[in-house]
Scaffold this motif. Structure first.
Motif, PDB file in Angstrom:
ATOM      1  N   VAL A  45      -9.376 -57.604 -30.628  1.00 47.44           N
ATOM      2  CA  VAL A  45      -9.052 -57.285 -32.020  1.00 47.44           C
ATOM      3  C   VAL A  45      -9.379 -55.837 -32.365  1.00 47.44           C
ATOM      4  O   VAL A  45      -8.888 -55.303 -33.350  1.00 47.44           O
ATOM      5  N   ALA A  46     -10.225 -55.194 -31.535  1.00 50.81           N
ATOM      6  CA  ALA A  46     -10.601 -53.803 -31.821  1.00 50.81           C
ATOM      7  C   ALA A  46      -9.500 -52.824 -31.416  1.00 50.81           C
ATOM      8  O   ALA A  46      -9.628 -51.613 -31.675  1.00 50.81           O
ATOM      9  N   ALA A  47      -8.417 -53.320 -30.791  1.00 56.89           N
ATOM     10  CA  ALA A  47      -7.399 -52.424 -30.226  1.00 56.89           C
ATOM     11  C   ALA A  47      -6.901 -51.342 -31.195  1.00 56.89           C
ATOM     12  O   ALA A  47      -6.842 -50.162 -30.811  1.00 56.89           O
ATOM     13  N   PRO A  48      -6.536 -51.690 -32.441  1.00 54.00           N
ATOM     14  CA  PRO A  48      -6.044 -50.628 -33.338  1.00 54.00           C
ATOM     15  C   PRO A  48      -7.091 -49.539 -33.585  1.00 54.00           C
ATOM     16  O   PRO A  48      -6.777 -48.348 -33.567  1.00 54.00           O
ATOM     17  N   ALA A  49      -8.349 -49.935 -33.781  1.00 52.56           N
ATOM     18  CA  ALA A  49      -9.412 -48.966 -34.041  1.00 52.56           C
ATOM     19  C   ALA A  49      -9.673 -48.126 -32.787  1.00 52.56           C
ATOM     20  O   ALA A  49      -9.876 -46.908 -32.867  1.00 52.56           O
ATOM     21  N   VAL A  50      -9.651 -48.765 -31.619  1.00 52.98           N
ATOM     22  CA  VAL A  50      -9.873 -48.042 -30.360  1.00 52.98           C
ATOM     23  C   VAL A  50      -8.745 -47.037 -30.141  1.00 52.98           C
ATOM     24  O   VAL A  50      -8.982 -45.883 -29.772  1.00 52.98           O
ATOM     25  N   ALA A  51      -7.507 -47.464 -30.372  1.00 51.29           N
ATOM     26  CA  ALA A  51      -6.364 -46.573 -30.168  1.00 51.29           C
ATOM     27  C   ALA A  51      -6.476 -45.346 -31.068  1.00 51.29           C
ATOM     28  O   ALA A  51      -6.212 -44.210 -30.639  1.00 51.29           O
ATOM     29  N   ASP A  52      -6.893 -45.574 -32.308  1.00 50.60           N
ATOM     30  CA  ASP A  52      -7.054 -44.456 -33.244  1.00 50.60           C
ATOM     31  C   ASP A  52      -8.117 -43.480 -32.724  1.00 50.60           C
ATOM     32  O   ASP A  52      -7.924 -42.260 -32.761  1.00 50.60           O
ATOM     33  N   VAL A  53      -9.221 -44.001 -32.198  1.00 49.80           N
ATOM     34  CA  VAL A  53     -10.276 -43.145 -31.654  1.00 49.80           C
ATOM     35  C   VAL A  53      -9.747 -42.364 -30.445  1.00 49.80           C
ATOM     36  O   VAL A  53     -10.034 -41.166 -30.294  1.00 49.80           O
ATOM     37  N   LEU A  54      -8.970 -43.011 -29.582  1.00 54.17           N
ATOM     38  CA  LEU A  54      -8.448 -42.329 -28.391  1.00 54.17           C
ATOM     39  C   LEU A  54      -7.558 -41.152 -28.774  1.00 54.17           C
ATOM     40  O   LEU A  54      -7.634 -40.081 -28.170  1.00 54.17           O
ATOM     41  N   VAL A  55      -6.711 -41.350 -29.779  1.00 56.22           N
ATOM     42  CA  VAL A  55      -5.831 -40.259 -30.219  1.00 56.22           C
ATOM     43  C   VAL A  55      -6.669 -39.082 -30.734  1.00 56.22           C
ATOM     44  O   VAL A  55      -6.408 -37.921 -30.418  1.00 56.22           O
ATOM     45  N   ARG A  56      -7.728 -39.393 -31.480  1.00 54.29           N
ATOM     46  CA  ARG A  56      -8.592 -38.324 -32.020  1.00 54.29           C
ATOM     47  C   ARG A  56      -9.386 -37.641 -30.906  1.00 54.29           C
ATOM     48  O   ARG A  56      -9.567 -36.430 -30.912  1.00 54.29           O
ATOM     49  N   MET A  57      -9.858 -38.442 -29.954  1.00 56.50           N
ATOM     50  CA  MET A  57     -10.606 -37.865 -28.826  1.00 56.50           C
ATOM     51  C   MET A  57      -9.698 -36.966 -27.982  1.00 56.50           C
ATOM     52  O   MET A  57     -10.120 -35.912 -27.500  1.00 56.50           O
ATOM     53  N   TYR A  58      -8.464 -37.408 -27.801  1.00 58.26           N
ATOM     54  CA  TYR A  58      -7.510 -36.625 -26.991  1.00 58.26           C
ATOM     55  C   TYR A  58      -7.335 -35.230 -27.585  1.00 58.26           C
ATOM     56  O   TYR A  58      -7.400 -34.223 -26.897  1.00 58.26           O
ATOM     57  N   ARG A  59      -7.148 -35.185 -28.901  1.00 57.24           N
ATOM     58  CA  ARG A  59      -6.946 -33.878 -29.556  1.00 57.24           C
ATOM     59  C   ARG A  59      -8.214 -33.039 -29.524  1.00 57.24           C
ATOM     60  O   ARG A  59      -8.154 -31.829 -29.320  1.00 57.24           O
ATOM     61  N   LEU A  60      -9.371 -33.699 -29.706  1.00 57.17           N
ATOM     62  CA  LEU A  60     -10.631 -32.952 -29.698  1.00 57.17           C
ATOM     63  C   LEU A  60     -10.891 -32.363 -28.305  1.00 57.17           C
ATOM     64  O   LEU A  60     -11.319 -31.210 -28.180  1.00 57.17           O
ATOM     65  N   GLN A  61     -10.608 -33.158 -27.264  1.00 57.29           N
ATOM     66  CA  GLN A  61     -10.808 -32.661 -25.892  1.00 57.29           C
ATOM     67  C   GLN A  61      -9.934 -31.432 -25.666  1.00 57.29           C
ATOM     68  O   GLN A  61     -10.383 -30.417 -25.137  1.00 57.29           O
ATOM     69  N   ARG A  62      -8.692 -31.506 -26.085  1.00 56.32           N
ATOM     70  CA  ARG A  62      -7.753 -30.391 -25.897  1.00 56.32           C
ATOM     71  C   ARG A  62      -8.169 -29.180 -26.729  1.00 56.32           C
ATOM     72  O   ARG A  62      -8.264 -28.065 -26.218  1.00 56.32           O
ATOM     73  N   ASP A  63      -8.459 -29.425 -28.005  1.00 58.63           N
ATOM     74  CA  ASP A  63      -8.681 -28.308 -28.929  1.00 58.63           C
ATOM     75  C   ASP A  63     -10.053 -27.662 -28.764  1.00 58.63           C
ATOM     76  O   ASP A  63     -10.292 -26.584 -29.301  1.00 58.63           O
ATOM     77  N   SER A  64     -10.955 -28.322 -28.030  1.00 56.23           N
ATOM     78  CA  SER A  64     -12.250 -27.690 -27.786  1.00 56.23           C
ATOM     79  C   SER A  64     -12.340 -27.184 -26.347  1.00 56.23           C
ATOM     80  O   SER A  64     -13.412 -26.817 -25.888  1.00 56.23           O
ATOM     81  N   ASP A  65     -11.203 -27.162 -25.614  1.00 57.69           N
ATOM     82  CA  ASP A  65     -11.202 -26.694 -24.226  1.00 57.69           C
ATOM     83  C   ASP A  65     -12.232 -27.444 -23.384  1.00 57.69           C
ATOM     84  O   ASP A  65     -12.941 -26.849 -22.575  1.00 57.69           O
ATOM     85  N   ALA A  66     -12.302 -28.769 -23.605  1.00 57.19           N
ATOM     86  CA  ALA A  66     -13.320 -29.535 -22.882  1.00 57.19           C
ATOM     87  C   ALA A  66     -12.851 -29.886 -21.478  1.00 57.19           C
ATOM     88  O   ALA A  66     -11.662 -30.100 -21.241  1.00 57.19           O
TER      89      ALA A  66
END
Lengths: 287, 380
Positions: free
Chosen positions: B164-185
């Protein structure tokens, strides 16, 4: 991945001190340097060739096949995309300390456009007797001369030592492919090995790897299928874990990227793994 | 060098990116810990050091009362964990957890791709899961020039079995993806990503490792990075822009280029000697010949020195000029064994003979064997 004497070479960042020095060395050796790029010096002539504002203009006005980048780290992505969009067939990126994000972007763009990328953080490519692109001592006959041995190396200095040992043993090189010391590279070990396997002048391959990443393990999978013998040396056997040894890519953590893992993979694939580069000559005996 | 961002600063980045993290505060004294703990209710006290296995080494405490939080802080502050001194602890509210997941975004060199990793088994070392239950780790590779589409993230989360956590997890993954990219991680890891009773998710821990090459355009991350655990001499070398690692043996190493320097160490070890250091002096570093030589010789245990130059980009004549000049100024008592090939080598060899009266060895192995003999060790 192998550069040929007929290919027309563009030098991006040609007016810099190092670029000027090495452009002259390349010209003396016979590399067909046709033009340079410097956005602020378009219109001048430097090292006897026209300087354009962009690679796209260089393609329209002069035409080129290969571009070699002597460009500062944070400008590499823009310069590379310019050359890719212009239709370059190969890019040789010498610059060290290019952010990995930029490298991933430009390699992805190059792949979509069908452009080959060598580097970043490479010393370049040498085809002895024909041309070289980058900063290798191609002009030193104790290190490079035409012959049947293909050499692939992550490191420029160690690649030079390997080539020296090839010549000392009485051989020469069909091609030297410097793939670079960064963690993300346009040409990985296995792709360079494929180029040498398909190259008809190459009879045997010297592979110079180092700790960190999984390129040697991936390359070993290809070694299994190769018809040509492979002699390998992996640098970093005595390096401590979790410390970067000069190259951004040369670090191992746990068993990932370790010397033992690379040596095992290559030996299981049938490569002869040496304990010191001075064994390269004797190991080539008979090829 | 990679930049390790401390947990509290990484969590601040996550929060900015819209990922829920526990409320909390960094404290540097036991008294401050007591105040925060009294205000927040049940808390965790976490040492702010960039190391793996922090929980197992006692760096993470779950006190039952504010007084216990105070004692935990007395214990942790000023202590050493994994080679790092604990200067601060993160005191944060304890979150009731229904399940613990693992989520990460990292660079995948073979793609190249930006790789999203998700596992229904969080709170443990991902390397352990990879060994025992590789089937529980799901990966999704995305073109580095593309964004992670929310519908792709949702499908991925559902497939990974997060329920049931899938929608919340997916939202976190999208945000993490952008943060990883935008912080040159290089790596952005949330472990554990806690699923709460209501199906929401909270990042209980966060590891953020930023690409050192991107430091010039990420000044705030560079400023937040934890200092590397270096020796005094290694720190001095770093300030000079030299690549130097101390290894503890008795044979000093000076060479140009990372690959050749590592190889010099390897061959010393292979022939029965013990390398004292890794010191690379290629490129423009030849101008730092004197401090480089001082660094190598400063270690009391050094009994001989191998100088291995093989010029490609770096010119051996220029390097030998710098080094022999430094040698004549410092007049060290340890014997040096040279081998010189490549760009500029004939001039470099002449200069070595003229200025130091030394004959370079024809091969690297020869120079190393002589250095091992001079140090009084080895099988050579």
């Amino acid at each position: 991945m192998i550069v040929r004497g007929h290919e027309r070479v563009l030098v991006q960042g040609i007016t810099g001190r190092q670029a000027t020095y090495w452009t002259r060395r390349m010209q003396e050796y016979g590399t067909r340097i046709v033009a340079g790029v410097n956005p602020r010096k378009a219109g001048i002539t430097h090292c006897g060739v026209p300087v354009h504002g962009t690679a796209r203009e260089a393609m329209e006005e002069t035409g080129f096949d290969v571009s070699v980048l002597f460009v500062p780290p944070l400008s590499v992505e823009v310069a590379a995309i310019d050359a890719i969009d212009a239709g370059a067939s190969k890019l040789v990126i010498l610059t060290e300390h290019v952010p990995v994000r930029d490298v991933m972007n430009l390699v992805s763009a190059a792949r979509a456009a069908g452009t080959e990328v060598v580097g970043p953080n490479t010393a370049g490519l040498v085809t002895p007797g024909e041309c070289f692109v980058g900063f290798m001592p191609a002009f030193d006959p104790s290190i490079f001369r035409p012959g049947p041995i293909g050499v692939v190396s992550r490191s420029g200095s160690l690649g030079t030592l390997a080539c020296l040992n090839v010549v000392r043993a009485g051989y020469g090189q069909s091609a030297f492919i410097g793939i670079g010391g960064d963690p993300v590279l346009g040409t990985r070990t296995h792709t360079a090995l494929e180029a040498l396997e398909q190259d008809e002048r190459t009879r045997a391959v010297v592979l110079i790897g180092e700790i960190g990443g999984d390129m040697e393990e991936e390359g070993a999978e290809y070694v299994r299928r190769m018809s040509k013998p492979v002699v390998a040396f992996i640098a970093g056997r005595a390096a401590p874990p979790d410390r970067r040894m000069g190259h951004a890519g040369a670090i191992f953590q746990g068993n990932r990227g370790s010397y033992a893992s690379k040596r095992r993979a290559l030996e299981e694939a049938g490569a002869l793994v040496l304990d010191t580069p001075s064994q390269i000559g004797p190991a080539l005996g008979g090829y | 060098m990679a930049l390790n961002i401390p947990e509290h600063a990484a969590k601040a980045k996550l929060a900015e990116a819209g990922v829920k993290v526990p409320g909390g505060q960094v404290a540097t004294t036991p008294e401050a810990v007591l105040r925060v703990a009294s205000r927040l209710g049940p808390v965790m006290v976490k040492a702010q050091v960039p190391m793996g296995g922090r929980g197992k080494s006692g760096g993470i405490r779950s006190p039952r009362t504010p007084d216990e939080a105070f004692s935990a802080a007395v214990d942790l502050l000023g202590s050493r964990l994994g080679g790092h001194r604990v200067a601060g602890v993160l005191v944060e509210e304890r979150i009731p957890v229904a399940a613990e997941l693992y989520a990460a975004v990292l660079n995948h060199p073979a793609g190249p791709a930006r790789r999203v990793v998700l596992s229904e088994r969080g709170g443990v070392d991902i390397e352990d899961t990879a060994r025992t239950d590789p089937g529980l780790i799901r990966t999704l590779d995305i073109d580095p020039r593309a964004d992670l589409p929310p519908e792709t993230a949702l499908g991925f989360a559902i497939e990974a079995g997060v329920g049931v956590a899938a929608p919340a997890v997916a939202d976190v993954l999208v945000r993490m993806y952008r943060l990883q990219r935008d912080s040159d991680a290089e790596l952005l890891e949330v472990n554990p990503l806690a699923v709460t009773g209501s199906g929401g998710v909270v990042a209980l821990d966060c590891k953020l490792v930023v690409d050192g090459a991107a430091a010039p355009r990420r000044p705030s991350l560079a400023a937040a990075a934890a200092p590397e655990p270096l020796t005094g001499r290694e720190r001095r070398a770093r300030e000079l822009g030299l690549q130097f690692v101390e290894l503890g043996g008795d044979i000093g190493v000076l060479a140009n280029g990372a690959g050749l320097t590592m190889t010099t160490m390897d061959v010393i070890a292979h022939l029965g000697g013990r390398p004292a250091n890794f010191l690379e002096i290629g490129g423009d570093a030849y101008t730092k010949a004197r401090p480089a030589l001082e660094l190598v010789l400063a270690h009391d245990g050094v009994r001989s020195l191998v100088v291995n130059f093989c010029g490609a980009f770096a010119r051996t004549d220029v390097m030998v000029e710098g080094l022999t000049g430094a040698w004549l100024e410092l007049r060290p008592s340890v014997p040096a064994f040279f081998t010189i090939d490549g760009t500029g080598s004939s001039e470099a060899r002449r200069m070595l003979r003229r200025r130091l009266g030394l004959e370079p060895y024809p091969t690297m192995d020869g120079a190393i064997e002589a250095a091992i003999r001079a140090a009084g060790g080895g099988a050579a």
